[in-house]
Design a protein around this motif. Structure first.
Motif, PDB file in Angstrom:
ATOM      1  N   ARG A  63       0.896  -1.192   0.116  1.00  0.00           N
ATOM      2  CA  ARG A  63       0.225  -0.060  -0.119  1.00  0.00           C
ATOM      3  C   ARG A  63       0.975   1.344  -0.072  1.00  0.00           C
ATOM      4  O   ARG A  63       0.583   2.251  -0.627  1.00  0.00           O
ATOM      5  CB  ARG A  63      -0.850  -0.020   1.309  1.00  0.00           C
ATOM      6  CG  ARG A  63      -2.155  -0.641   1.117  1.00  0.00           C
ATOM      7  CD  ARG A  63      -3.544  -0.034   1.791  1.00  0.00           C
ATOM      8  NE  ARG A  63      -4.481  -0.730   1.477  1.00  0.00           N
ATOM      9  CZ  ARG A  63      -4.868  -1.875   2.004  1.00  0.00           C
ATOM     10  NH1 ARG A  63      -4.044  -2.219   3.184  1.00  0.00           N
ATOM     11  NH2 ARG A  63      -5.903  -2.643   1.426  1.00  0.00           N
ATOM     12  N   SER A  64       1.767   1.103   0.593  1.00  0.00           N
ATOM     13  CA  SER A  64       2.780   2.527   0.820  1.00  0.00           C
ATOM     14  C   SER A  64       3.590   2.809  -0.319  1.00  0.00           C
ATOM     15  O   SER A  64       3.835   3.908  -0.528  1.00  0.00           O
ATOM     16  CB  SER A  64       3.752   2.500   2.094  1.00  0.00           C
ATOM     17  OG  SER A  64       5.104   1.415   1.737  1.00  0.00           O
ATOM     18  N   PHE A  65       3.761   1.593  -1.440  1.00  0.00           N
ATOM     19  CA  PHE A  65       4.184   1.828  -2.635  1.00  0.00           C
ATOM     20  C   PHE A  65       3.182   2.537  -3.618  1.00  0.00           C
ATOM     21  O   PHE A  65       3.426   2.804  -4.688  1.00  0.00           O
ATOM     22  CB  PHE A  65       4.814   0.690  -3.120  1.00  0.00           C
ATOM     23  CG  PHE A  65       5.875  -0.085  -2.409  1.00  0.00           C
ATOM     24  CD1 PHE A  65       6.531   0.587  -1.299  1.00  0.00           C
ATOM     25  CD2 PHE A  65       5.894  -1.490  -2.454  1.00  0.00           C
ATOM     26  CE1 PHE A  65       7.434  -0.079  -0.549  1.00  0.00           C
ATOM     27  CE2 PHE A  65       6.580  -2.306  -1.740  1.00  0.00           C
ATOM     28  CZ  PHE A  65       7.252  -1.465  -0.654  1.00  0.00           C
ATOM     29  N   GLY A  66       2.094   2.408  -3.011  1.00  0.00           N
ATOM     30  CA  GLY A  66       0.749   3.030  -4.085  1.00  0.00           C
ATOM     31  C   GLY A  66       0.155   1.911  -4.851  1.00  0.00           C
ATOM     32  O   GLY A  66      -0.604   2.283  -5.786  1.00  0.00           O
ATOM     33  N   VAL A  67       0.507   0.568  -4.211  1.00  0.00           N
ATOM     34  CA  VAL A  67      -0.309  -0.480  -4.941  1.00  0.00           C
ATOM     35  C   VAL A  67      -1.824  -0.521  -4.268  1.00  0.00           C
ATOM     36  O   VAL A  67      -1.929  -0.676  -3.170  1.00  0.00           O
ATOM     37  CB  VAL A  67       0.358  -1.853  -4.518  1.00  0.00           C
ATOM     38  CG1 VAL A  67      -0.500  -3.053  -5.292  1.00  0.00           C
ATOM     39  CG2 VAL A  67       1.803  -1.892  -5.317  1.00  0.00           C
TER      40      VAL A  67
ATOM     41  N   MET B 298      -2.717   6.308   4.990  1.00  0.00           N
ATOM     42  CA  MET B 298      -3.133   4.883   5.107  1.00  0.00           C
ATOM     43  C   MET B 298      -4.145   4.507   5.962  1.00  0.00           C
ATOM     44  O   MET B 298      -4.533   3.508   6.257  1.00  0.00           O
ATOM     45  CB  MET B 298      -1.888   4.373   5.537  1.00  0.00           C
ATOM     46  CG  MET B 298      -0.504   4.672   4.839  1.00  0.00           C
ATOM     47  SD  MET B 298      -0.375   3.462   3.613  1.00  0.00           S
ATOM     48  CE  MET B 298      -0.178   1.628   4.344  1.00  0.00           C
TER      49      MET B 298
ATOM     50  N   ALA C   4      -2.503   5.869  -5.084  1.00  0.00           N
ATOM     51  CA  ALA C   4      -1.078   5.911  -6.012  1.00  0.00           C
ATOM     52  C   ALA C   4      -0.791   7.194  -6.144  1.00  0.00           C
ATOM     53  O   ALA C   4       0.586   7.602  -6.015  1.00  0.00           O
ATOM     54  CB  ALA C   4      -1.217   5.088  -7.355  1.00  0.00           C
TER      55      ALA C   4
ATOM     56  N   MET D  19       0.800   8.416  -3.018  1.00  0.00           N
ATOM     57  CA  MET D  19       2.006   7.622  -2.492  1.00  0.00           C
ATOM     58  C   MET D  19       3.271   8.105  -3.779  1.00  0.00           C
ATOM     59  O   MET D  19       4.245   7.830  -3.244  1.00  0.00           O
ATOM     60  CB  MET D  19       1.809   6.127  -2.841  1.00  0.00           C
ATOM     61  CG  MET D  19       0.768   5.941  -1.451  1.00  0.00           C
ATOM     62  SD  MET D  19       1.521   6.225   0.090  1.00  0.00           S
ATOM     63  CE  MET D  19       0.335   6.007   1.344  1.00  0.00           C
TER      64      MET D  19
ATOM     65  N   ALA E  56       3.702   0.845  -8.733  1.00  0.00           N
ATOM     66  CA  ALA E  56       2.636   1.684  -8.986  1.00  0.00           C
ATOM     67  C   ALA E  56       3.111   2.781 -10.100  1.00  0.00           C
ATOM     68  O   ALA E  56       2.561   4.023 -10.456  1.00  0.00           O
ATOM     69  CB  ALA E  56       2.237   2.691  -7.540  1.00  0.00           C
TER      70      ALA E  56
ATOM     71  N   ARG F 208      11.981   5.719  -4.518  1.00  0.00           N
ATOM     72  CA  ARG F 208      11.191   6.255  -5.406  1.00  0.00           C
ATOM     73  C   ARG F 208      11.510   7.847  -5.271  1.00  0.00           C
ATOM     74  O   ARG F 208      10.796   8.738  -5.916  1.00  0.00           O
ATOM     75  CB  ARG F 208       9.674   6.030  -5.449  1.00  0.00           C
ATOM     76  CG  ARG F 208       9.288   4.619  -5.663  1.00  0.00           C
ATOM     77  CD  ARG F 208       8.045   4.445  -5.338  1.00  0.00           C
ATOM     78  NE  ARG F 208       7.868   4.340  -3.859  1.00  0.00           N
ATOM     79  CZ  ARG F 208       6.946   4.932  -3.084  1.00  0.00           C
ATOM     80  NH1 ARG F 208       5.758   5.567  -3.703  1.00  0.00           N
ATOM     81  NH2 ARG F 208       7.012   4.972  -1.846  1.00  0.00           N
TER      82      ARG F 208
END
Lengths: 330, 283
Positions: free
Chosen positions: A223-227, B61, B81, B84, B113, B162
């Motif tokens: 989730r934290s990677f944006g998935v 989150m 996304a 994030m 992502a 990233r």
């Protein structure tokens, strides 16, 4: 490299599968017939093109479908024990199909085999929805999902037994033979259906390969990677129910392929899903192809139900592989 | 393509932040002074005051109300996304021990992502973060053969790779030995200064925070206690109120302030029951 080797092994296994059967067929005759249909007489042509080839291709496709389904399921449920048959998806599809056979359900304009496939899918999708709901409520934690899946298997098996109990003798015989898993009903039409389901599911899965790989770090991390974890899990499970349903509808219960295929792929290729997903499909296809060959050659003149052979031969090999690997690590 | 904006105005502003759980409000209309770009901000406080909740709420989150601005960017209006893309959040849990090698794990965090990243761009980003954190020796080891601390470092690499503008690290040193704790803090400091990013880091080690952080946000069981420069926030009085301990802040031989803890404060006995009850209510 390993993927290419797997593909080659699969090709050889399919050839071997075509060669074995009640009537003897030499490799040269087989190859000649395959390259130039009809050149070795009408009997050989019929054996190769109408019986052996569809059966062999069907075995490979069903194996691939179950292998891919197992791989996706293990990743999105974060559980190495997940597979269509260990968590009740197979049992649900079986129930849907049984009901069609027992109740002689006919949907207007749909041939019986399609009705069986459709109902198998509906029931598989329902079981998947239940698993997805549990995963969303409690997080995809190992224990809850496995406990729920085991409970589902037992309940559905009980209902399946009930259905068989009330079935007429004719329908019962059809059911029992079918729950053992059999490739004897293969046809080009069915091959085409399974192939098209695979052709639809595999590219969609491959497009999510990076996200699935990232999910291996854990749900929070992904989730934290944006998935979008929830959506990823839901769409993957939808593909799983589709794959499991066509497999169950056309060849009956062939357990463990969905468990063994992904484990073999993981041992050989690791878990980068760009390789792991196709690897699992290939490994599943290879195992079922070999099992089909064995089922035709173990008892001369008799084709055993392939589901029985898969479990009896496949599981010890799988355990040996897994335990050997563990010892190597320790 | 620039991954980050070198904008001295890109500070983090948090106002009216409200979040909590069904039974218990954790933050009600929390306002913080702006946190300037390029700063490493320690988030301190005893167990169960909501450090993790605070970071999760900023990361998006967990559900929260309020305004969160990163420079001109209204972070609180972005989701999933899109949010994030600007945030690197490291959860308290370690990355799972899988058969992936560390390199694959970090590359997947980068690509998951962002399908548009080319293979070369991904490789270059992964390369940079492994160099920054001195993790090259782990790059081709499987995650299930790494120790907890090593996996924690890979988790940090996944959050950094990233190059997000805002870093939220939830107790990233919990599994690390002394050397890796320092390596982590120095690595993060370097990234923050080079990329003019902002890092909020939840820590239990007050001395680590005192020594390396530019700013401190200190939570007490009653809510936000103090924010500002470490020497101003970390005082004997604040520590007594936040943690319920008696402590002294003294100078070491190099002239740096050091916190020495003596004992549980007299008035704190009643609070322990309060804290454990809250901790129980959160899960």
């Amino acid at each position: 490299m390993i993927l290419a080797a797997l593909s080659l092994a699969l090709l050889l296994a399919i050839l071997g599968d075509i060669m074995t059967g009640p009537a003897d067929l030499a490799l040269s005759d087989l190859l000649g017939e395959l390259i130039n249909p009809g050149s070795h007489g009408p009997i050989n042509e019929a054996i190769v093109w109408q019986i052996r080839l569809p059966t062999a291709v069907m075995a490979a496709l069903v194996g691939a479908a179950l292998g891919l389904a197992g791989a996706e399921m293990q990743t999105v449920l974060n559980n190495a024990l997940a597979s269509p048959f260990t968590l009740g998806v197979g049992a649900a599809a079986t129930l849907g199909a049984s009901l069609v056979i027992i109740l002689d359900v006919a949907l207007p304009g749909l041939p019986p085999s399609y009705t069986i496939a459709l109902m198998a899918f509906v029931f598989a999708a329902l079981s998947i929805l239940a698993i997805d709901a549990v995963a969303s409520l409690y997080g995809a934690s190992r224990e809850v999902i496995v406990l729920f899946g085991i409970a589902l298997v037992f309940v559905l098996n009980a209902v399946n037994a009930l259905v068989q109990f009330v079935a007429s003798p004719d329908a019962l015989q059809q059911l029992v033979f079918w729950t053992m898993g059999s490739l004897s009903e293969a046809s080009w039409e069915r091959v085409a259906i399974i192939a098209s389901v695979l052709v639809v599911c595999l590219p969609f899965a491959m497009r999510r390969a990076w996200a699935l790989t990232a999910l291996r770090a854990g749900e929070d991390h992904a989730r934290s990677f944006g998935v979008p974890v929830t959506r990823l899990r839901r769409t993957a499970l939808l593909r799983v129910s589709l794959l499991a349903a066509v497999a169950v509808a056309f060849v009956g219960t062939i357990g463990f392929i969905g468990l063994v295929g992904p484990h073999m792929a993981r041992l050989a290729l690791g878990e980068d899903h760009r390789f792991y997903l196709p690897g699992s499909a290939l490994a599943g296809a290879l195992v079922l192809s070999l099992a089909a060959t064995a089922s035709e050659s173990l008892v001369p003149g008799l084709v055993l139900p392939v589901g029985i052979v898969t479990s009896l031969i496949g599981i010890p090999c799988f355990l040996a592989l897994l335990l050997g690997q563990r010892r190597g690590q320790g | 393509m620039s991954h980050h904006v070198f904008d001295s105005q890109a500070s983090l502003r948090i106002s009216q932040l409200t979040t909590g759980y069904q039974r218990r409000m954790i933050f009600d209309q929390l306002d913080l002074p702006p946190l300037p770009a390029g700063s490493l901000v320690g988030v301190l406080g005893p167990n169960a005051v909501g450090k993790s909740t605070f970071l999760k709420a900023i990361a998006g989150m967990r559900p929260a109300k309020g305004d969160i601005h990163l420079g001109e960017l209204a972070l609180s209006s972005l989701h999933g996304a899109n949010r994030m893309r600007h945030v690197g959040y490291l959860p308290q849990t370690l990355p799972q021990p899988t058969s992936l090698v560390a390199y694959e794990a970090v590359a997947s965090a980068c690509r998951a992502a962002r399908a548009e990243l080319s293979r070369e761009a991904t490789d270059s980003l992964v390369e940079q973060v492994f160099a920054r954190l001195s993790l090259h020796s782990l790059a081709f080891r499987r995650m299930d053969t790494l120790s907890g601390g090593q996996r924690q470092m890979v988790g940090l690499a996944q959050a950094l790779v990233r190059q997000p503008q805002l870093l939220l690290l939830d107790e990233p040193t919990s599994a690390l030995d002394l050397r890796w704790q320092l390596a982590l803090i120095e690595g993060v400091r370097g990234v923050v200064q080079e990329q003019q990013a902002i890092c909020l880091i939840a820590l239990h080690d007050i001395n680590l925070a005192l020594r390396f952080c530019d700013q401190i946000i200190l939570f007490a069981p009653s809510g936000l206690l103090a924010t500002g420069a470490p020497r101003e926030v970390i005082t004997a009085e604040h520590l007594r109120e936040a943690y319920g301990i008696e402590a002294r802040i003294e100078s070491c031989s190099l002239g740096h302030p050091v916190v020495l803890t003596d004992r549980v404060a007299d008035s704190a006995h009643a609070d322990i029951g309060h804290i454990t009850r809250d901790a129980g209510a959160r899960r």
